[in-house]
Write a protein that holds these residues in place. Structure first.
Motif, short mmCIF file in Angstrom:
data_model
loop_
_atom_site.label_atom_id
_atom_site.label_comp_id
_atom_site.label_asym_id
_atom_site.label_seq_id
_atom_site.Cartn_x
_atom_site.Cartn_y
_atom_site.Cartn_z
N UNK A 123 0.85 -1.14 0.12
CA UNK A 123 0.02 -0.10 0.09
C UNK A 123 0.92 1.30 -0.02
N UNK A 124 0.33 2.37 -0.42
CA UNK A 124 1.15 3.66 -0.59
C UNK A 124 0.62 4.57 0.23
N UNK A 125 1.61 5.46 0.90
CA UNK A 125 1.12 7.01 1.30
C UNK A 125 1.96 7.81 0.03
N UNK A 126 1.12 8.55 -0.47
CA UNK A 126 1.67 9.32 -1.40
C UNK A 126 1.54 10.79 -1.29
N UNK A 127 2.09 11.65 -1.92
CA UNK A 127 2.07 13.14 -1.77
C UNK A 127 3.18 13.60 -0.94
N UNK A 128 3.31 14.99 -1.06
CA UNK A 128 4.29 15.58 -0.26
C UNK A 128 4.24 15.71 1.14
N UNK A 129 5.35 15.71 2.08
CA UNK A 129 5.11 15.90 3.48
C UNK A 129 4.49 14.50 4.13
N UNK A 130 4.47 14.48 5.42
CA UNK A 130 4.13 13.31 6.17
C UNK A 130 2.91 13.89 7.10
N UNK A 131 1.69 13.50 7.13
CA UNK A 131 0.80 13.92 7.96
C UNK A 131 -0.11 12.61 8.66
N UNK A 132 -0.17 12.61 10.14
CA UNK A 132 -0.38 11.64 10.60
C UNK A 132 -2.04 11.04 10.25
N UNK A 133 -2.83 11.76 9.70
CA UNK A 133 -4.08 11.33 9.41
C UNK A 133 -3.98 10.63 8.10
N UNK A 134 -3.07 11.08 7.28
CA UNK A 134 -3.02 10.43 5.78
C UNK A 134 -2.27 9.18 5.93
N UNK A 135 -1.40 9.20 6.97
CA UNK A 135 -0.77 7.92 7.36
C UNK A 135 -1.80 6.81 7.78
N UNK A 136 -2.81 7.28 8.53
CA UNK A 136 -3.80 6.31 8.96
C UNK A 136 -4.58 5.77 8.00
N UNK A 137 -5.00 6.70 7.01
CA UNK A 137 -5.93 6.36 5.80
C UNK A 137 -4.83 5.39 4.89
N UNK A 138 -3.79 5.65 4.84
CA UNK A 138 -2.95 4.82 3.92
C UNK A 138 -2.63 3.50 4.18
N UNK A 139 -2.69 3.58 5.93
CA UNK A 139 -2.41 2.34 6.62
C UNK A 139 -3.74 1.24 6.72
N UNK A 140 -5.06 1.81 6.37
CA UNK A 140 -6.11 1.26 6.53
C UNK A 140 -6.12 -0.13 5.77
N UNK A 141 -6.00 -0.25 4.54
CA UNK A 141 -6.06 -1.60 3.98
C UNK A 141 -4.98 -2.51 4.17
N UNK A 142 -3.92 -2.04 4.84
CA UNK A 142 -2.76 -3.00 5.19
C UNK A 142 -3.21 -3.59 6.63
N UNK A 143 -3.66 -2.79 7.39
CA UNK A 143 -4.05 -3.24 8.64
C UNK A 143 -5.61 -4.13 8.76
N UNK A 144 -6.22 -4.18 7.71
CA UNK A 144 -7.33 -4.96 7.24
C UNK A 144 -7.02 -6.64 6.95
N UNK A 145 -5.79 -6.55 6.49
CA UNK A 145 -5.31 -7.93 6.17
C UNK A 145 -4.87 -8.54 7.47
N UNK A 146 -5.19 -10.12 6.94
CA UNK A 146 -4.60 -10.86 8.07
C UNK A 146 -3.15 -11.17 7.86
N UNK A 147 -2.47 -11.71 9.18
CA UNK A 147 -1.06 -11.88 9.11
C UNK A 147 -0.07 -10.98 9.05
N UNK A 148 1.04 -10.86 9.30
CA UNK A 148 1.85 -9.77 9.60
C UNK A 148 1.54 -8.37 8.82
#
Length: 383
Positions: A123-148
């Motif tokens: 999964x990708x966190x795209x765009x310039x800079x680093x925002x915690x809310x955007x990190x959370x949105x980008x992480x959502x599909x990964x965290x929905x998966x089973x396994x590590x």
């Protein structure tokens, strides 16, 4: 050589992912570059894209290293896959990855390689800079998966997540492992992460070792780390690059008999762990006394109210060099306190003669402190 320009978009990262996959299968070597980097055209020229690529090269990672001169690190498919396989073995098995750092650096590119070897798609966190809310949105599909579920961050990104204490931090807590690299992890940051329930794995490595090769102080499987007579850390193993682009003399100086001699000082502890003591060129000679900038940084970083610090030496007519410190504070802290604590811990020579404060430290690359910029702040003549 296939040049892939990365502009922060998902489409560009997807192009790189496809190109790297083809290169791993024996296709054309890939050179990823950032279109946002004003130095990129000069780097591309230095990489001589029309000149045949050295044998067994899958990826070329352009890096300035400590000299500022462009270097192209030559990585084979074997080195990339050995690093990714050993990383999974150390973390807990193949899993799902979030790419949250620039993919033209080795730390980001290896996320793509690890995901592909795991049979998943990063999964990708795209765009310039680093925002915690955007990190959370980008992480959502990964965290929905089973396994590590894994990601890789730099310390400055983790600090922002911890400071935000919102959805981004909640997402960070949910990862099974966060590889933290590109810069040293301070004891204070390690403690903060642990108290917040974030599972971090501090990593030490570089482009020449196909990303992190020492995790939480222990070398990855197949990797050996030994200090030489000058305390310079030397590394061997299947993760090593096989040289630098069009630089046989530099390759011969750095890669010898299956070992890569780093620019870092370090030692082996009794339990087999590697302790990195700082760069070999961070020793400040002040009045005939040699002071380790990394040691001063460690002491200053432990003072209440100090968030981050960079210590460098600048020319001084009386002392040869003098110790100075640029500090980022997150609470009240006095210059005299910094000087006194350092003097008590390390001696008078190590106490910074000048202390200045800034909102943040200047950075180059993914989370690396720009020490040249810090020096220029105290002594414009060093710029």
């Amino acid at each position: 050589m296939r040049v892939v320009w990365l502009d922060g978009s998902a489409e560009a990262v997807s192009e790189l992912d496809t190109a790297v996959a083809a290169a791993l299968d024996g296709g054309e070597a890939v050179l990823p570059l950032s279109s946002a980097d004003p130095a990129a055209p000069g780097v591309l020229e230095a990489m001589a894209p029309d000149t045949p690529v050295e044998p067994d090269t899958t990826v070329i990672i352009a890096t300035s290293g400590s000299t500022g001169a462009p270097k192209g690190v030559l990585l084979s498919a074997g080195a990339l896959t050995a690093s990714a396989t050993a990383t999974h073995a150390r973390l807990g098995g193949p899993g799902h990855w979030l790419l949250a750092t620039p993919a033209h650096y080795i730390g980001g590119l290896q996320v793509l390689v690890r995901a592909r070897l795991a049979g998943t798609k990063a999964a990708l966190l795209t765009g310039a800079g680093f925002r915690p809310d955007e990190f959370a949105a980008a992480a959502a599909p990964v965290l929905a998966e089973s396994g590590p579920r894994y990601t890789a961050l730099v310390p400055t990104q983790l600090v922002r997540l911890l400071d935000d204490d919102g959805a981004g931090l909640a997402a960070a807590r949910a990862f099974d492992g966060i590889v933290l690299g590109a810069a040293a992890t301070s004891a204070k940051l390690r403690t903060r992460a642990g108290e917040a329930g974030v599972r971090i794995v501090p990593a030490y490595g570089m482009s020449e070792t196909a990303s992190g090769c020492v995790y939480d102080g222990m070398p990855l499987d197949g990797v050996r780390v030994e200090p030489d007579a000058d305390e310079r850390l030397c590394i061997s193993g299947p993760v090593l690059a096989h040289g630098y682009r069009l630089a046989p003399e530099l390759t011969g100086e750095s890669f010898r008999d299956g070992w890569f001699r780093t620019s870092d000082r370090g030692r082996l502890l009794a339990d087999g762990r590697v302790e990195v003591l700082g760069r070999a060129d961070d020793v400040i000679n002040t009045g005939g006394v040699k002071v380790s900038a990394a040691s001063v940084e460690q002491v200053v970083a432990g003072i209440s109210g100090v968030r981050d610090v960079c210590v460098v030496g600048v020319p001084d007519p009386q002392w040869g060099e003098t110790v100075v410190a640029l500090v980022v504070a997150d609470g009240p802290v006095a210059q005299e306190t910094i000087k006194e604590v350092t003097r008590e811990e390390l001696g008078a020579a190590a106490a910074p003669k000048r202390v200045e404060f800034a909102d943040e430290l200047p950075l180059r690359g993914p989370g690396k402190i720009d020490r040249a910029a810090v020096k220029a702040r105290f002594d414009p003549g060093t710029a």
